[in-house]
Design a protein around this motif. Sequence first.
Motif, mmCIF file in Angstrom:
data_model
loop_
_atom_site.group_PDB
_atom_site.id
_atom_site.type_symbol
_atom_site.label_atom_id
_atom_site.label_comp_id
_atom_site.label_asym_id
_atom_site.label_seq_id
_atom_site.Cartn_x
_atom_site.Cartn_y
_atom_site.Cartn_z
ATOM 1 N N VAL A 1 0.591 -1.282 -0.440
ATOM 2 C CA VAL A 1 -0.014 -0.130 0.644
ATOM 3 C C VAL A 1 0.941 1.418 -0.116
ATOM 4 C CG1 VAL A 1 -1.516 1.203 1.264
ATOM 5 C CG2 VAL A 1 -1.137 -1.635 1.582
ATOM 6 N N HIS A 2 0.580 1.878 -0.645
ATOM 7 C CA HIS A 2 1.383 3.224 -1.234
ATOM 8 C C HIS A 2 0.127 4.273 -0.565
ATOM 9 C CE1 HIS A 2 3.315 7.419 -2.439
ATOM 10 N NE2 HIS A 2 2.760 7.163 -3.254
ATOM 11 N N LEU A 3 0.957 5.588 0.531
ATOM 12 C CA LEU A 3 -0.056 6.475 0.798
ATOM 13 C C LEU A 3 0.386 7.395 -0.376
ATOM 14 C CD1 LEU A 3 -2.487 8.383 2.198
ATOM 15 C CD2 LEU A 3 -0.510 8.282 4.314
ATOM 16 N N HIS A 4 -0.534 7.413 -1.313
ATOM 17 C CA HIS A 4 -0.009 8.403 -2.182
ATOM 18 C C HIS A 4 -0.709 10.410 -1.914
ATOM 19 C CE1 HIS A 4 -0.798 9.955 -6.498
ATOM 20 N NE2 HIS A 4 -1.299 10.890 -5.962
ATOM 21 N N GLY A 5 0.843 11.212 -1.481
ATOM 22 C CA GLY A 5 1.082 12.313 -1.488
ATOM 23 C C GLY A 5 1.550 12.738 -0.120
ATOM 24 N N TYR B 1 -4.455 5.813 -0.293
ATOM 25 C CA TYR B 1 -4.009 4.743 -0.360
ATOM 26 C C TYR B 1 -4.421 4.549 -1.464
ATOM 27 C CZ TYR B 1 -8.143 2.854 2.371
ATOM 28 O OH TYR B 1 -8.691 3.234 3.035
ATOM 29 N N HIS B 2 -3.893 3.414 -2.292
ATOM 30 C CA HIS B 2 -3.856 2.058 -3.380
ATOM 31 C C HIS B 2 -2.996 1.468 -3.578
ATOM 32 C CE1 HIS B 2 -1.204 4.125 -5.741
ATOM 33 N NE2 HIS B 2 -1.238 5.439 -5.686
ATOM 34 N N ASP B 3 -2.759 0.328 -3.943
ATOM 35 C CA ASP B 3 -1.858 -0.819 -4.176
ATOM 36 C C ASP B 3 -0.676 -0.153 -5.353
ATOM 37 O OD1 ASP B 3 -1.582 -4.206 -4.286
ATOM 38 O OD2 ASP B 3 -1.104 -2.518 -6.308
ATOM 39 N N HIS B 4 0.582 -0.597 -4.583
ATOM 40 C CA HIS B 4 1.412 -0.144 -5.449
ATOM 41 C C HIS B 4 2.680 -1.667 -5.922
ATOM 42 C CE1 HIS B 4 4.239 2.908 -7.319
ATOM 43 N NE2 HIS B 4 3.376 3.761 -6.871
ATOM 44 N N ALA B 5 1.751 -2.635 -6.633
ATOM 45 C CA ALA B 5 2.499 -3.590 -6.126
ATOM 46 C C ALA B 5 3.017 -3.903 -7.876
ATOM 47 C CB ALA B 5 2.059 -4.703 -6.237
ATOM 48 N N MET C 1 2.364 12.986 -14.658
ATOM 49 C CA MET C 1 3.631 12.962 -13.275
ATOM 50 C C MET C 1 3.477 13.051 -12.042
ATOM 51 S SD MET C 1 7.616 13.332 -14.214
ATOM 52 C CE MET C 1 7.875 14.479 -13.034
ATOM 53 N N HIS C 2 3.960 11.977 -11.451
ATOM 54 C CA HIS C 2 3.890 11.857 -9.818
ATOM 55 C C HIS C 2 5.406 12.122 -9.272
ATOM 56 C CE1 HIS C 2 2.481 11.521 -5.504
ATOM 57 N NE2 HIS C 2 2.680 9.911 -5.565
ATOM 58 N N ILE C 3 5.170 12.554 -8.049
ATOM 59 C CA ILE C 3 6.337 12.914 -7.480
ATOM 60 C C ILE C 3 5.852 12.185 -6.558
ATOM 61 C CG2 ILE C 3 9.064 13.191 -6.763
ATOM 62 C CD1 ILE C 3 8.608 15.461 -8.934
ATOM 63 N N HIS C 4 6.451 10.703 -5.251
ATOM 64 C CA HIS C 4 6.885 10.822 -4.394
ATOM 65 C C HIS C 4 7.643 11.418 -2.880
ATOM 66 C CE1 HIS C 4 5.469 6.708 -4.576
ATOM 67 N NE2 HIS C 4 5.035 7.039 -5.884
ATOM 68 N N LEU C 5 7.122 11.962 -1.993
ATOM 69 C CA LEU C 5 7.757 12.912 -1.612
ATOM 70 C C LEU C 5 8.377 14.091 -1.332
ATOM 71 C CD1 LEU C 5 9.073 11.906 1.728
ATOM 72 C CD2 LEU C 5 11.805 12.210 0.134
ATOM 73 N N TYR D 1 12.767 6.283 -3.503
ATOM 74 C CA TYR D 1 11.645 6.920 -3.996
ATOM 75 C C TYR D 1 11.053 6.641 -5.028
ATOM 76 C CZ TYR D 1 10.928 8.447 0.841
ATOM 77 O OH TYR D 1 10.533 8.291 2.368
ATOM 78 N N VAL D 2 10.032 6.706 -5.882
ATOM 79 C CA VAL D 2 9.893 6.580 -7.065
ATOM 80 C C VAL D 2 9.415 8.300 -7.663
ATOM 81 C CG1 VAL D 2 10.016 4.293 -7.599
ATOM 82 C CG2 VAL D 2 7.703 5.982 -7.124
ATOM 83 N N TYR D 3 9.943 8.039 -9.286
ATOM 84 C CA TYR D 3 8.952 9.064 -9.392
ATOM 85 C C TYR D 3 8.487 8.503 -11.080
ATOM 86 C CZ TYR D 3 12.419 10.411 -12.221
ATOM 87 O OH TYR D 3 13.857 11.251 -13.328
ATOM 88 N N HIS D 4 6.632 8.825 -10.929
ATOM 89 C CA HIS D 4 6.233 7.760 -12.485
ATOM 90 C C HIS D 4 4.726 8.355 -12.940
ATOM 91 C CE1 HIS D 4 3.010 6.315 -9.233
ATOM 92 N NE2 HIS D 4 3.742 6.337 -8.800
ATOM 93 N N CYS D 5 4.928 8.257 -14.299
ATOM 94 C CA CYS D 5 3.440 8.728 -14.950
ATOM 95 C C CYS D 5 2.119 8.169 -13.981
ATOM 96 C CB CYS D 5 2.880 8.082 -16.631
ATOM 97 S SG CYS D 5 1.588 8.275 -16.480
ATOM 98 N N HIS D 6 0.866 8.479 -13.388
ATOM 99 C CA HIS D 6 0.247 7.586 -13.169
ATOM 100 C C HIS D 6 -1.241 7.150 -13.834
ATOM 101 C CE1 HIS D 6 -1.920 6.785 -9.169
ATOM 102 N NE2 HIS D 6 -1.169 7.085 -8.316
ATOM 103 N N VAL D 7 -0.554 7.465 -14.892
ATOM 104 C CA VAL D 7 -1.633 6.149 -15.772
ATOM 105 C C VAL D 7 -1.349 4.646 -15.079
ATOM 106 C CG1 VAL D 7 -2.177 5.289 -18.345
ATOM 107 C CG2 VAL D 7 -1.676 7.587 -17.803
HETATM 108 CU CU1 C2O Z 1 -0.731 7.450 -6.806
HETATM 109 CU CU2 C2O Z 1 3.500 6.115 -7.061
HETATM 110 O O1 C2O Z 1 1.277 6.490 -6.506
#
Ligand code: C2O
Length: 532
Positions: free
Chosen positions: A97-101, A145-149, A416-420, A507-513
């Motif tokens: 589980v990733h807590l997004h944001g 929060y959502h899955d991130h496997a 594009m989403h950046i963690h942390l 951490y990761v950054y990624h496209c959120h599609v």
């Molecule tokens: Cu909403 Cu890396 O996630």
Amino acid sequence: MFHLFAKLGSYNIVIIVLLCLNSRLQKFHRDLPPTPVFAYGASRRGATVPGPTIEALQGIDTYVTWKNFLPSKHILPWDPTIPTAIPATKTGIPTVVHLHGGMHEPANDGNANSWFTAGFKEKGPDWSKRTYHYNNNQQPGSLWYHDHAMGLTRVNLLAGLIGAYVIRHPEVEGPLELPHGEEFDRPLIVFDRSFRKDGSIYMNSTGNNPSIHPQWQPEYFGDLIIVNGKAWPKMTVRRRKYRLRIINASNARFFRLFFTNGLEFIHVASDSTYLVEPVVTNETLLAPSEIADVVVDFSKSKTDEAVLANDAPYPYPSGDPVNELNGRVMKFTIKKEREVDTWRVPDKLIQYPSPDLSSATKTRYIAMYEYTSDTDEPTHLYINGKPYEAPATETPKAGTSEIWNVINLTEDNHPMHIHLAVFTVLDQTELVKAEEFKACMSKMNDAIKCQISKHARGKKLRVAAHEKGWKNVYKMTPGYVTRILVRFSYIHSNTSYSFDPTGMPGYVYHCHVSNYIAFPFMFGGYIFKYKT
Ligand code: C2O
């Protein structure tokens, strides 16, 4: 929706929650048979899609033990030929589980390789603990929060592993007198799904190029729009102001939302922070995982009904136009009685430090580029020519700011989403002679050597006023350079980091599609690590 509340007023509580990931049946519409879903819940029986909204208080610790009760087989088709979390015994469904944001240490961040199966029987290579610690030491706002496997995110999200998480700061937010309380302040989790006649979620089980990847498709689009677990729901509202935290939890669908009777959105916050001042719009465009935190004043309605509708083509921006099914989102029935409204929208909201360009310690160029081989249909999307497996490419330091030039050389808009981190969008500039630049990049993979400054000279796109604050995801327009000022672990300075940056996945950054999240071919995640 069910809420797990922190008690307001007691300031040294630690909230401990145990959340079960379960498989069960859920009714999405009265005319649909019950649908098998994967769901989060405080008990095995109480699981729902979306999961319970977790309410946290700024600075108060929340501990969550995420337990996996998922069955041994997935309810949706997945593809073992792409990099995927596959347990050695081939039984059980990996999830994490990733807590997004959230701004949390990597061990609590839900890295794609920190997955685990039921009973923690099998674990991914980066798994380190059962109970996640969220210190909530950040600005108040809307998270989810959502899955991130690894390799399974798209199917685990489609199956239902999604929920909202709100961080409140009563001393700071209270004086604003925005709509508050369970009745007037609601998350709306919006996504699209298709169903079979028997009620099950429909997902094409044949990939775009099945001889190579039997199931894999880069995008998912569903026929029906689901809000808080119901298809085209109705909500009865009073003639008052409501705060709606609209979360686009779709895998790939963009929503351009508007009210059919002309009601307006009064934006008060983005996906990361409050805006300095409210911004009024008639429509709002949300890419996957973007959040519109808006006040809607139903006392302004001239009609007794208002449909929240969507007209974003899919894929966005140049796909099919919406139809009767996916063009409507939900209906509000507005009560006739006039009421005295005690909520207000103040002229000034919350002022966070504005972006300071001179504070940037580094400038980076992040080129998203597609590699199409003759045989392999799923185009490989790399960043600066590097795949997910490559060592960390970015190594920012905690608390610093950087300028990132995100160069989108693909055909699609990538959120594009950046963690942390939080970032502000400075500008978007079209590339001139883009083909020349692309050709150079395909050989050199170096934006400076390919003279990016000569190419980043075209027309500028306007950044909408309500999107000018701090965000954690933004739409990277194809053919454009999007310049952002990124601030790592913003408003977090009173926390000291003591993790080992070499041992952890970072951490990761990624496209959120979501088909791309945790899918290394794509912008699966270009790990950056940082040291304190
Ligand atoms: Cu909403 Cu890396 O996630």
